[in-house]
Design an enzyme around this catalytic site. Structure first.
Site, short mmCIF file in Angstrom:
data_model
loop_
_atom_site.label_atom_id
_atom_site.label_comp_id
_atom_site.label_asym_id
_atom_site.label_seq_id
_atom_site.Cartn_x
_atom_site.Cartn_y
_atom_site.Cartn_z
CB CYS A 177 -0.96 -0.02 1.19
SG CYS A 177 -0.14 -0.06 2.79
CB THR A 178 0.19 4.85 0.30
OG1 THR A 178 -0.86 4.73 -0.65
CG2 THR A 178 0.95 6.15 0.07
#
Length: 276
Positions: A177-178
């Protein structure tokens, strides 16, 4: 390390660690950030903290070192004319990332894989690489060959697992994810559902950008971020995306002025926030 002279420094961090007085800590953090003219979002919950703050590098470091010592910070920058955040928001919440399942510090999560070892893992043909971000984030950029959940909201991830991943229960899975926080909950959920071998990219895409060289990166495109920059490049500088003024989805430079597939209208890139 990003050069602070390019504009504001941006610090993103999270930690799953019990917070016993959420409202008391909220007041302390809000006062500390206000004194140093920091803007951004800090979410506090019994399970921990999740924050992205922008301002002068020294002021950010003082607040983080004083109130969140030892936390793993992902640094990036914004252009001189971008405020990154319009204001400061320090909020008490039930969760620091909304999933419907609070996470305890003792909850088993996926094995953390360093950015240095990530490429080797995801190029293994036996590994299912899973982008656990929302669909519009993946549109901006993702790892080559990754399977996209294409969800509209992170709370939809369990439905995706039930619908799409049943036959992969015994396969090695690598999630990303980020900044790493959604991977903690996604990997914990997968393990709780009986998935046997789950890994996650330590520190997310932002840390991967910071610790790998251009020539070695398997990431294609830019990384969507939840602030006025909209995206950052692999050099952790402000990217080239804006948000559609009609539907709020990311627009590349080539998209502007052309009919946008999400809304069917020509979009000029006017800003409109998209929330996780």
């Amino acid at each position: 390390m990003p050069d602070a002279r390019q504009g504001a420094s941006v610090a993103s961090f999270y930690r799953f660690q019990p917070v016993h007085d959420v409202h008391g800590l909220r007041e302390v953090i809000e006062a500390a950030c206000t004194r140093r003219s920091l803007r951004g979002t800090v979410l506090l919950a019994p399970e921990g903290v999740n924050a992205t703050l922008a301002g002068a590098r020294g002021d950010l470091q003082q607040v983080i070192e004083r109130h969140f010592p030892g936390v793993d910070v992902k640094w990036s920058t914004a252009s001189l004319d971008n405020p990154v955040f319009g204001r400061l928001k320090v909020r008490a919440r039930g969760e620091i990332v909304t999933f419907g399942r609070p996470l305890s510090a003792s909850t088993p999560v996926g094995r953390h894989v360093s950015p240095a070892d990530w490429n080797e893992l995801i190029t293994d043909p036996d590994v299912l690489v899973l982008d656990v971000r929302n669909g519009y984030e993946s549109d901006v950029g993702t790892f080559k060959g990754a399977r996209r959940t294409a969800t509209a909201n992170f709370r939809d991830f369990p439905d995706f697992v039930v619908r799409e991943l049943g036959r992969h229960r015994h396969q090695r899975i690598a999630v990303f994810c980020t900044g790493g926080i959604r991977c903690e909950k996604a990997s914990a959920y997968l393990l709780a559902q009986g998935f046997e071998d789950v890994s996650q990219l330590d520190g997310g895409i932002l840390k991967y950008f910071a610790e790998t060289a251009d020539v070695d990166r398997a990431f294609e495109g830019e990384c969507f971020v939840f602030d006025e920059r909209v995206s950052v490049t692999s050099n952790l500088e402000q990217g080239g995306f804006e948000l559609c003024g009609n539907c709020g989805r990311p627009l590349s430079p080539n998209d502007r002025g052309s009919p946008h597939s999400e809304c069917g209208k020509s979009c000029d890139g006017r800003q409109r926030r998209v929330d996780v």
